[in-house]
Design a protein around this motif. Structure first.
Motif, PDB file in Angstrom:
ATOM      1  N   UNK A  59       0.844  -1.197   0.000  1.00 16.79           N
ATOM      2  CA  UNK A  59       0.000   0.000   0.000  1.00 16.79           C
ATOM      3  C   UNK A  59       0.877   1.244   0.000  1.00 16.79           C
ATOM      4  N   UNK A  60       1.551   1.481  -1.155  1.00 15.97           N
ATOM      5  CA  UNK A  60       2.396   2.655  -1.331  1.00 15.97           C
ATOM      6  C   UNK A  60       1.771   3.540  -2.390  1.00 15.97           C
ATOM      7  N   UNK A  64      -0.481   2.275  -5.510  1.00 17.05           N
ATOM      8  CA  UNK A  64      -1.864   2.777  -5.517  1.00 17.05           C
ATOM      9  C   UNK A  64      -2.171   3.452  -6.849  1.00 17.05           C
ATOM     10  N   UNK A  65      -1.224   4.188  -7.404  1.00 15.34           N
ATOM     11  CA  UNK A  65      -1.443   4.844  -8.703  1.00 15.34           C
ATOM     12  C   UNK A  65      -1.558   3.813  -9.830  1.00 15.34           C
ATOM     13  N   UNK A  66      -0.793   2.707  -9.725  1.00 14.80           N
ATOM     14  CA  UNK A  66      -0.918   1.640 -10.730  1.00 14.80           C
ATOM     15  C   UNK A  66      -2.331   1.056 -10.722  1.00 14.80           C
ATOM     16  N   UNK A  67      -2.824   0.775  -9.500  1.00 14.50           N
ATOM     17  CA  UNK A  67      -4.185   0.251  -9.385  1.00 14.50           C
ATOM     18  C   UNK A  67      -5.214   1.265  -9.872  1.00 14.50           C
ATOM     19  N   UNK A  68      -4.974   2.528  -9.584  1.00 19.91           N
ATOM     20  CA  UNK A  68      -5.876   3.584 -10.047  1.00 19.91           C
ATOM     21  C   UNK A  68      -5.932   3.603 -11.574  1.00 19.91           C
ATOM     22  N   UNK A  86     -12.487   2.565  -1.584  1.00 18.22           N
ATOM     23  CA  UNK A  86     -11.295   1.806  -1.191  1.00 18.22           C
ATOM     24  C   UNK A  86     -10.037   2.446  -1.756  1.00 18.22           C
ATOM     25  N   UNK A  87     -10.088   2.832  -3.024  1.00 24.06           N
ATOM     26  CA  UNK A  87      -8.933   3.491  -3.620  1.00 24.06           C
ATOM     27  C   UNK A  87      -8.664   4.832  -2.942  1.00 24.06           C
ATOM     28  N   UNK A  88      -9.741   5.535  -2.612  1.00 26.31           N
ATOM     29  CA  UNK A  88      -9.601   6.810  -1.886  1.00 26.31           C
ATOM     30  C   UNK A  88      -8.907   6.592  -0.534  1.00 26.31           C
ATOM     31  N   UNK A  89      -9.282   5.491   0.134  1.00 27.16           N
ATOM     32  CA  UNK A  89      -8.672   5.169   1.427  1.00 27.16           C
ATOM     33  C   UNK A  89      -7.186   4.855   1.264  1.00 27.16           C
ATOM     34  N   UNK A  90      -6.812   4.162   0.151  1.00 23.05           N
ATOM     35  CA  UNK A  90      -5.392   3.865  -0.085  1.00 23.05           C
ATOM     36  C   UNK A  90      -4.589   5.143  -0.235  1.00 23.05           C
ATOM     37  N   UNK A  91      -5.133   6.078  -0.994  1.00 19.93           N
ATOM     38  CA  UNK A  91      -4.423   7.349  -1.164  1.00 19.93           C
ATOM     39  C   UNK A  91      -4.198   8.036   0.186  1.00 19.93           C
ATOM     40  N   UNK A 100      -5.756  12.104  -3.433  1.00 19.42           N
ATOM     41  CA  UNK A 100      -7.030  11.681  -2.840  1.00 19.42           C
ATOM     42  C   UNK A 100      -8.117  12.693  -3.139  1.00 19.42           C
ATOM     43  N   UNK A 101      -7.809  13.979  -3.018  1.00 20.22           N
ATOM     44  CA  UNK A 101      -8.815  15.016  -3.276  1.00 20.22           C
ATOM     45  C   UNK A 101      -9.224  15.026  -4.749  1.00 20.22           C
ATOM     46  N   UNK A 102      -8.241  14.804  -5.659  1.00 19.93           N
ATOM     47  CA  UNK A 102      -8.580  14.757  -7.086  1.00 19.93           C
ATOM     48  C   UNK A 102      -9.540  13.606  -7.372  1.00 19.93           C
ATOM     49  N   UNK A 103      -9.257  12.432  -6.769  1.00 22.11           N
ATOM     50  CA  UNK A 103     -10.140  11.287  -6.978  1.00 22.11           C
ATOM     51  C   UNK A 103     -11.521  11.556  -6.378  1.00 22.11           C
ATOM     52  N   UNK A 104     -11.545  12.151  -5.185  1.00 22.24           N
ATOM     53  CA  UNK A 104     -12.815  12.444  -4.522  1.00 22.24           C
ATOM     54  C   UNK A 104     -13.682  13.348  -5.386  1.00 22.24           C
ATOM     55  N   UNK A 105     -13.038  14.343  -6.002  1.00 25.58           N
ATOM     56  CA  UNK A 105     -13.801  15.278  -6.831  1.00 25.58           C
ATOM     57  C   UNK A 105     -14.369  14.615  -8.086  1.00 25.58           C
ATOM     58  N   UNK A 106     -13.779  13.459  -8.516  1.00 27.01           N
ATOM     59  CA  UNK A 106     -14.245  12.759  -9.722  1.00 27.01           C
ATOM     60  C   UNK A 106     -15.317  11.719  -9.430  1.00 27.01           C
ATOM     61  N   UNK A 107     -15.514  11.417  -8.129  1.00 25.71           N
ATOM     62  CA  UNK A 107     -16.567  10.451  -7.785  1.00 25.71           C
ATOM     63  C   UNK A 107     -17.925  11.113  -8.048  1.00 25.71           C
ATOM     64  N   UNK A 108     -18.736  10.543  -8.910  1.00 24.97           N
ATOM     65  CA  UNK A 108     -20.003  11.223  -9.274  1.00 24.97           C
ATOM     66  C   UNK A 108     -20.987  11.344  -8.113  1.00 24.97           C
ATOM     67  N   UNK A 109     -21.073  10.314  -7.286  1.00 23.43           N
ATOM     68  CA  UNK A 109     -22.040  10.338  -6.184  1.00 23.43           C
ATOM     69  C   UNK A 109     -21.360   9.848  -4.903  1.00 23.43           C
TER      70      UNK A 109
END
Length: 892
Positions: A59-60, A64-68, A86-91, A100-109
């Motif tokens: 969990x580095x 995490x970016x590879x999985x993303x 789960x991916x947000x939690x890894x970040x 993490x904030x960039x991913x959060x902003x892309x989550x539609x709901x």
């Protein structure tokens, strides 16, 4: 339909399983997952996959970016909120909060878990302001927070020390029905407790009856952190009465409270419960070690420490600090070495503890080794460690090294290091350097705190500079600190301004024992012993529990008066308070009883003291000497020498005074040889006493030799030399010494002028005596007293100018006392002036009706001229009023 749904579900994630395997092949250590998911036949479980991945070392941020990247290719992020969270939690766990904030902003709901992950992630990475910002954004978006949300954001408010934000969050939580939720209430209790509002924390705790252990733990821990240890124990008892089961967190907090108030009995009871509940972990074990160490039960502390299966740095620091508190430096250093051998990493608390153990002058080698370790490990940049080093070198007598450490510290903006340096100067009596340090701080726009200010005030002897610091303290609001107020009061008292000292004392808002002891001692030292005892009574009326220092101050006042009755009362109070065998109180009691001429009581106190220190021995020996028990004083001094006890200048001076009264020159010569051997011959008090002793035997040459050995003669030493010349009829030499003394910049006091006028009297220097009498008030502002006027009468009487002496007495600006008229009476006897003698005798008898000396002198004058009827008349008068003549005695 159900079977069809399961078929589609397994097919979808089977394909996802293969894609994951291909993507994971580029991760640093893929076998962990490939072995289980890449080639297996079992269907892919995303919950299990993400859970095990989070627990693994993979969990580095890179992995995490590879999985993303893979998830973006599969478009699963848009359709599966669990995967996105789960991916947000890894970040967040990878400390990549920007990603993490960039991913959060892309989550539609995003759901409530998404928001909570972001808030907790910011908390975990100490970005508490961002955590508050996400919460505000969540609230404005219309999401209903959960108890986890409220608890997390309250933790952020606690870290930000923002109680107003916390109150808003808590109000909203109560409005939304979370008023009884233990997690939310615990967060609010913790917030109030850590922002110095423990009363509000208690109010939150008592708002709702709660069975949640977390809440109880929060309030107990908060009480301990706010030093409300008795309240912590009381809440713990309430918790037990409600049959709530404490956990290890509860026990460690309660044991910490017991350690703080040194309540060993309650602590042992808690330990028994820990054993019963099998709730001991490393934190509880450490708290037990700390309890026994702070209660000075080091055998039990070591036993508990040795039984701990796991020890951390806090455990080691607790046992080392315990030995330091017990003044067992050798054991403290030994445990520190054992700690180093185990490989346990030290922290700044460990180092400051072991540094405190190396403050003995005999441990200079160990202190140097510790310093080298600090330089090697980089802890020299820590302000607390640097301050401890400065203090250590100061106490081992290496003040120059203290100064070098201070100069080499990079973080010179830290007030703790400046305070340590000021304290170092104070300990080494370097008032000039302390003054320069204080001025330098102001020049560099630093604001001296209460510790710096107190240290500088404790050593300066200049009233003007002290007043300037007082102004700074008032301007900087430091006067509210008890330590500053006490130091100011002591400074004014030491500089002779008792009125200002008392005014400052009255303004101290919360007077502690130190301030009371300082003020009581100040009154006693300046001759206001009655007011000192009155202040002691005021202290008791205010409900202040006297300690050994305040009792010492009160007993000092009793010794000054002297007041045996009040001294016995304070002795009784000391016994009831369990301080009767205290070394400080014991020494003060011996001094008090000695000053009150109760030598049997002084000896009784001395005999029952379990630990007789240098003060106790010196006080008793001096008491014997000052009360005329010369042989007992010399014998006690002999016992001290045989017992190889430390001999200081105070006791040597007292014994020399006794030998001077005995006029035993042989004993004095032996003691002089021992003084030279000890290196005390350069001490001013010892040198002055030697001068007095040799003067009594008429050996002026020895007086001169002894005086020349004094390193820096003070006023007392110079005065002793003047008196020696005067008593041996060498008035011219006495006046010559007086002139040399003035050239050395030493101002005479009233005692010096008595010696000067006595020298003039013994040498018949009438004009010189008149000159010095007028010089007292004119040049030095000293108003002549009875002894000075008696010297002038004695001088005129020796010169046979008896009528002039009578006129001088009648013209005195103060009412003559029996000493002045008695001096004239003695001169009348020498010159056989019966008429003037009668007038002088009548004045003495009027002032002192029971003074046998006046009757005897008048009787002898009448007998010398053959007036036997007058002799019989005087003898009859003596018998009628009950005046008895004491029999004469001599050492010869």
């Amino acid at each position: 339909m159900k079977s069809l749904f399961n078929h589609k579900y397994h097919t979808k994630f089977a394909l996802l399983n293969l894609k994951f395997a291909s993507s994971l092949s580029i991760i640093d250590d893929p076998p962990i997952f490939l072995g289980k998911y890449g080639r297996g036949s079992s269907p892919f479980d995303p919950i299990q996959f993400f859970s095990e991945y989070a627990k693994s070392r993979l969990c580095t941020i890179t992995n995490t970016k590879v999985l993303h990247t893979h998830l973006l290719r599969t478009a699963v992020l848009q359709s599966n909120i669990f995967v996105a969270n789960s991916l947000l939690d890894w970040y967040c766990k990878s400390a990549a909060m920007v990603d993490a904030l960039k991913l959060f902003d892309l989550i539609p709901h995003p759901n409530i878990f998404s928001w909570n992950i972001m808030i907790s992630g910011y908390n975990q990475n100490a970005l508490f302001l961002n955590s508050w910002g996400i919460y505000c954004r969540m609230h404005s978006s219309g999401f209903e927070p959960s108890d986890i949300t409220y608890g997390s954001v309250l933790s952020a408010c606690t870290a930000l020390r923002a109680p107003m934000f916390g109150k808003q969050v808590y109000s909203l939580a109560m409005k939304n029905g979370f008023f009884s939720n233990g997690f939310v209430r615990a967060g609010m209790i913790d917030l109030f407790a850590k922002t110095c509002s423990f009363v509000d924390a208690l109010r939150v705790f008592h708002d709702v009856s709660c069975q949640n252990v977390v809440c109880w733990n929060a309030i107990i821990s908060g009480a301990v952190k706010n030093e409300e240890n008795w309240i912590a124990l009381d809440i713990f008892r309430q918790m037990c009465s409600r049959k709530l089961v404490p956990n290890s967190y509860t026990f460690s907090s309660v044991l910490t409270a017991c350690a703080a108030i040194e309540d060993i009995e309650t602590g042992k009871g808690v330990q028994a419960w820990v054993i019963k509940c099998n709730a001991e972990d490393v934190f509880v074990g450490t708290a037990l070690v700390d309890l026994y160490a702070k209660c000075r039960k080091m055998d039990e502390a070591v036993k508990k420490f040795s039984q701990m299966p796991i020890r951390n740095v806090v455990s080691w620091t607790a046992i080392i600090s315990g030995f330091v508190k017990k003044d067992d430096s050798i054991s403290a250093v030994k445990f520190f070495r054992d700690m180093r051998k185990t490989g346990e990493e030290v922290n700044n608390y460990t180092l400051t503890s072991v540094i405190a153990a190396c403050t003995q002058p005999t441990m200079i080698e160990e202190s140097t080794q510790i310093h080298c370790l600090i330089l090697k490990t980089g802890f020299y940049l820590d302000a607390a460690v640097g301050a401890a080093l400065i203090n250590m070198y100061s106490k081992v007598g290496a003040a120059d090294v203290s100064e070098r450490v201070f100069q080499e510290m990079e973080n010179l903006q830290n007030m703790g290091t400046w305070a340590a340096m000021a304290s170092s100067y104070a300990q080494n009596q370097a008032s000039g350097r302390a003054t320069e340090l204080f001025q330098k701080m102001l020049q560099e726009s630093l604001k001296p705190d209460e510790f710096c200010t107190s240290s500088v005030l404790s050593i300066i002897g200049c009233l003007d500079f002290g007043r300037q610091i007082h102004c700074y303290a008032l301007k900087s609001a430091l006067g509210f600190y008890c330590s500053v107020g006490c130091s100011l009061s002591t400074m004014y008292s030491k500089c002779g301004s008792l009125e200002e000292s008392y005014k400052v004392f009255l303004e101290i808002p919360a007077k502690d024992n130190v301030s009371w002891a300082s003020m009581i001692a100040g009154f006693a030292e300046h001759g206001f012993a009655d007011q000192a005892l009155e202040l002691f009574r005021d202290m008791l009326s205010d409900g202040v529990m006297p300690d050994n220092m305040t009792l010492n101050a009160g007993l000092t006042a009793c010794a000054v008066l002297p007041s045996l009755k009040t001294g016995k009362e304070i002795h009784g109070y000391a016994l009831r308070a369990g301080l009767g065998n205290d070394r400080v109180v014991g020494g003060a009691l011996i001094t008090m009883y000695s000053k009150c001429s109760a030598l049997k009581l002084a000896r009784s106190v001395f005999d029952v003291l379990p630990e007789k220190d240098q003060v106790a021995w010196s006080s008793l020996a001096s008491g014997y000497a000052q009360n005329g028990y010369i042989e007992e004083a010399v014998l006690l001094f002999h016992h001290m020498l045989m017992a190889d006890l430390a001999i200081d200048s105070f006791i040597v001076s007292s014994i020399l005074g006794s030998i001077a009264l005995l006029n035993k020159t042989s004993i004095g010569t032996q003691l002089h040889a021992h003084i030279i051997k000890m290196g005390l011959d350069s001490d001013v008090s010892v040198g002055s006493s030697l001068v007095t002793m040799f003067s009594k035997s008429g050996s002026i040459e020895d007086c001169c030799k002894v005086f020349d050995q004094i390193e820096e003669p003070d006023l007392i030493g110079w005065t002793a030399m003047i008196v020696s010349y005067a008593k041996n009829g060498r008035g011219a030499e006495a006046l010559r010494v007086y002139e040399i003394m003035k050239k050395e910049g030493i101002k005479p006091d009233s005692v010096t002028f008595v010696a000067v006028l006595s020298a003039c009297s013994h040498s018949g220097l009438v004009e010189e005596a008149h000159f010095h009498l007028h010089s007292m008030a004119k040049d030095y502002g000293i108003e002549p007293g009875y002894r000075h006027y008696a010297c002038m009468v004695d001088l005129l009487g020796r010169a046979g100018r008896l009528e002039e002496a009578e006129r001088f007495i009648n013209d005195m600006p103060i009412e003559p006392d029996s000493l002045v008229w008695g001096t004239l009476l003695a001169a009348c006897k020498v010159h056989g002036d019966i008429e003037l003698g009668k007038r002088a005798a009548a004045k003495v008898m009027e002032l002192e009706p029971y003074d046998a000396g006046a009757y005897i002198s008048m009787s002898n004058i009448c007998a010398d001229v053959g007036q036997w009827e007058e002799v019989l008349k005087i003898r009859s008068q003596m018998k009628g009023i009950g005046v008895m003549k004491e029999p004469g005695w001599s050492f010869l």
